[in-house]
Design a protein around this motif. Sequence first.
Motif, short mmCIF file in Angstrom:
data_model
loop_
_atom_site.label_atom_id
_atom_site.label_comp_id
_atom_site.label_asym_id
_atom_site.label_seq_id
_atom_site.Cartn_x
_atom_site.Cartn_y
_atom_site.Cartn_z
N UNK A 133 0.84 -1.21 0.00
CA UNK A 133 0.00 0.00 0.00
C UNK A 133 0.87 1.25 0.00
N UNK A 134 1.99 1.18 0.70
CA UNK A 134 2.91 2.32 0.73
C UNK A 134 3.51 2.56 -0.65
N UNK A 135 3.81 1.48 -1.36
CA UNK A 135 4.38 1.64 -2.71
C UNK A 135 3.37 2.32 -3.64
N UNK A 136 2.12 1.89 -3.54
CA UNK A 136 1.09 2.49 -4.39
C UNK A 136 0.89 3.96 -4.03
N UNK A 137 0.83 4.26 -2.74
CA UNK A 137 0.64 5.64 -2.30
C UNK A 137 1.81 6.52 -2.72
N UNK A 138 3.02 5.99 -2.58
CA UNK A 138 4.20 6.75 -3.01
C UNK A 138 4.20 7.02 -4.50
N UNK A 139 3.72 6.05 -5.27
CA UNK A 139 3.63 6.24 -6.72
C UNK A 139 2.65 7.36 -7.05
N UNK A 140 1.52 7.39 -6.34
CA UNK A 140 0.53 8.45 -6.58
C UNK A 140 1.13 9.82 -6.26
N UNK A 141 1.83 9.91 -5.13
CA UNK A 141 2.44 11.19 -4.77
C UNK A 141 3.45 11.64 -5.83
N UNK A 142 4.24 10.72 -6.34
CA UNK A 142 5.22 11.09 -7.36
C UNK A 142 4.53 11.54 -8.64
N UNK A 143 3.42 10.90 -8.99
CA UNK A 143 2.68 11.33 -10.17
C UNK A 143 2.17 12.76 -10.00
N UNK A 145 3.55 15.22 -7.93
CA UNK A 145 4.54 16.27 -7.67
C UNK A 145 5.76 16.22 -8.58
N UNK A 146 5.88 15.19 -9.39
CA UNK A 146 7.12 14.96 -10.13
C UNK A 146 7.56 16.17 -10.95
N UNK A 147 6.64 16.73 -11.71
CA UNK A 147 7.00 17.84 -12.60
C UNK A 147 7.43 19.08 -11.81
N UNK A 148 6.65 19.44 -10.79
CA UNK A 148 6.97 20.64 -10.00
C UNK A 148 8.26 20.43 -9.20
#
Length: 687
Positions: A133-143, A145-148
């Motif tokens: 679940x942490x991996x999925x949540x971390x992926x969402x956060x990166x999606x 904030x990645x550009x900014x």
Amino acid sequence: MAALEAPPLAPGTDATVQRLRELHPPSTDVISDEVRRLAKEYGANDVWEPAMVAAAIRSMPRNAAEDRGGWRSEHYAPFLGDNAALALFTKLLELWAKGEFHPSVATLYAGNRLQALLKPNGDIRPIGIPDARRRIAGKVQMMKISSDLAKHLVGADGKAVQFAVGRKGGAQMHATATREYLRLHPDHVVISIDIVNAYNSISRAKMMEAILRLPEELRHILSFVLQLYDGPIPLSFFDDLGRRIVIDADDGCTQGCTWAGAIFSIPLMEAMVKTVKEAVTRKEDVDALFFADDGEICGLPAHALRAVHDLSTIHLPEIGCRVKHCVMLKGANVQNQDVSLRALQRAARVTGAPPGFVVLEKGEMRAVGAAVGPDPSRVNVKETMSRHQKRSQHIRALGAVDKQVALLLLVYCTVSMPLYALQLTPLDLIRAEVDAATKLMQDVYLEILSIHPDEALHNYGVLQQMSFPHRLSGSGITDYAAIADAAMVGCYQSAASWLKANVPSLTRLGDANLSVDKQPLWGHLAPAFERLRAMGPAVSELLPGTAHELVTITETKLQAKLTTAIHQLRYDALHDELQRRGQHVDAARLTALTAPGATSWMTATPYDDRMRLSAFVLPIAHRLNLGLPLKELLEARRFGRPCHCCGLPTRCVFGHHILSQPRATSLGGRHHTHDSIQETVRWFAVE
């Protein structure tokens, strides 16, 4: 592939446990209550959408390592077919990201299964396997904030750059920047920095404070980071007896976490910017170019040493990190100068030296696996090809057990490995290694299918067809030399165009007035560019007028477009040559195989037994594709067995006669399915 190449694990002994504890040092800083208050405030603005969670689940790698509970990301795939369940799961992750979990629950979710990988020098590298679940949540956060965040990680007016976060092709970009800096500034040096146990040592308190200084649109991540790293985090290590041993991680971030690199880079970026700005205050010109925790300080010898001294003795210790060793590589004009440590200390007016400081009088150093130096020697290429060879041998062994899966791994997990070397090293310097890699791929492919190499060599067009992608009738066994120029030119354009626009010290990239010794890639780029233009309009229309203009165009995926055009030209040339030779059946075969979906069976992953091709059928199918005679029909002709279609002696050994007969293509007026035709070919071949 990961199962075949699993790195060696350290034994689960008391010594390993002790070393793991040493690599997870106790915290020396305290996270303030004010940080916790602000985390709640900023986290309240973090809104999650089910569509983003669904996209994250789809993008997560399959068959990754299991977490402590035995879960992997794909176990959450059923949510994709149930909107109500997906909405509930999204709400759970949103509450977590906003910091709404009770500390006991947050600690439970933040825990990791700990693995101890053996490094080549005998030491241990701790890798955490987070909760799925942490991996999925971390992926969402990166999606989100990645550009900014990538924009924020270009600081000090472009003189401090972190390439590892939010930047596609960041490794190639970092290697290109370091290499071309030394070429454009022959009076300067590049000092490579190795940080000790970087991820586990960085101060969490400093990390939280650095997040608070991010632009306002990024600060909402603080609440989630705090849920993951507030207080001791239990890491579960299992020894040789199967006992669970808990090692508390009091500081640092988990190497293995989906977004550990991003949050690690935030305080590191502040240290880089401070170092560069202090140098500017002294009227010294230095650059800090990093890829995660691997980085280089570039500048005049004394200026670079002073900056490294400040970074290693002041700014990195401020965030809990320390330098293990430094390696200095000299520019062309510095080769004959006295740049001994003592001379540099005098010029830089510093006492002491960075830890493990070494001056390379000759040779090269490596930046993220790419050669940096006056001559791109074969050292890094040899290592890349060695890994490629080992992987190919693993797949060769797997082919004896499962031919279909082995071929898929060969094409999708092995073919691309030498391309990194080709992107950063001119073909004419490593031609022998590249040809050997192509030959190895061909040999492994043919061996899995029980095709003798001489058979492929003596049947015109077979090796060429094998090198085409599947959509062009091929087997995906790339001829690296054929696409080497496209790899180098495309990679350079992608990296250099961004570097020229964003890094002041590299604004002269592509300058037509530069002397040859300052040209990119040591003067090899322009000839490669001209060879591509000479291929004809299909390729030249993708390129600007001159090689110098590559840095001015904003074309995306140029390497992929060039490679696609080259494959098409090679396919057309083979097709035309077969027609000229009178091999009309073979030319028609190529045309048929380029029809939509004609080779989809070659790329289908056999998730179900009904999608599997047996070890008997698979070689027959590939032989039909390549226009090679079927071994069973060769034996039938050799021993005089009659053809079951017409009772006459077997003459056709390519399967065309069989497939053209009514019994092989229809039954009771109905067209056979693909599986039925396979069974018919097998019946005629064996009977």
